[in-house]
Design an enzyme around this catalytic site. Structure first.
Site: not given
Length: 209
Positions: A59-60
């Site tokens: 994930s970011q």
């Protein structure tokens, strides 16, 4: 001492509204490049999601920080269930902030790699399971916190049932292109629900690989 790239990432997270000092400290100290393939290591400290194989992503950083901060905004979060171990990055962040993390992954090769990485980091407060995330992990309920790192179209009933009273579920919900990040708090007979953000996650899938 933060290197230049990690320091710049933390500055970006601050600018995006991440204010929990413990979350920022752990995000700055955790070597994200360890969780991606070597070919992508030069992108490890950009504020972007990256592929990790099997159609999954790391994930970011902003989303990891956002979800973790939202979880920890509840009091007494010490026992957390993570649905979707993936590469283990979110797991590593959680393990440095709470007493115990139980993490479930349906893709065995990803789980095995994540477990090795987290052992190298010396994080020994994590329990791993190769299982279907839709089922949660009933054996160790109840959890003060549950974080889901892939998006179902509906909230799995098992996860709601495995929350403790006062517990907090952070989960993306919806179809590709139209997903909301929710914070759900379990009361004695009801659930409070808040929309935190619009997000884009891979779908939560059933079954094992």
């Amino acid at each position: 001492m933060l290197n230049h790239y990690r320091k710049r990432l933390i500055e970006q997270l601050l600018a995006q509204g991440i204010s929990n000092s413990n979350v920022l400290e752990v995000m700055g100290a955790t070597e994200r490049h360890m969780f991606v393939d070597e070919a992508l290591s030069s992108h490890a400290y950009t504020n972007n999601a990256l592929p990790i194989g099997y159609g999954q992503t790391i994930s970011q950083p902003y989303i990891v920080a956002r979800m973790t901060q939202a979880l920890l905004s509840q009091t007494n979060i010490s026992k957390v269930l993570e649905i979707g171990t993936g590469c283990g990055y979110q797991t590593a962040i959680l393990a440095q902030l709470v007493k115990k993390v139980y993490t479930v992954e349906r893709i065995k090769p990803l789980l095995d790699k994540a477990q090795k990485r987290l052992e190298i980091l010396g994080l020994n407060n994590i329990v791993f399971s190769h299982n279907d995330g839709y089922l949660g992990w009933n054996k160790y309920k109840s959890y003060q916190g549950i974080i889901v790192t892939a998006a179902p179209t509906e909230i799995p009933e098992a996860l709601l049932n495995q929350l403790s009273i006062g517990g907090c579920l952070i989960i993306p919900i919806g179809y590709k292109g139209k997903q909301s990040l929710l914070k759900i708090i379990r009361n004695h007979n009801t659930y409070e629900q808040y929309v935190l953000d619009q997000v884009s996650f891979v779908p939560l899938q059933k079954g094992l690989i």
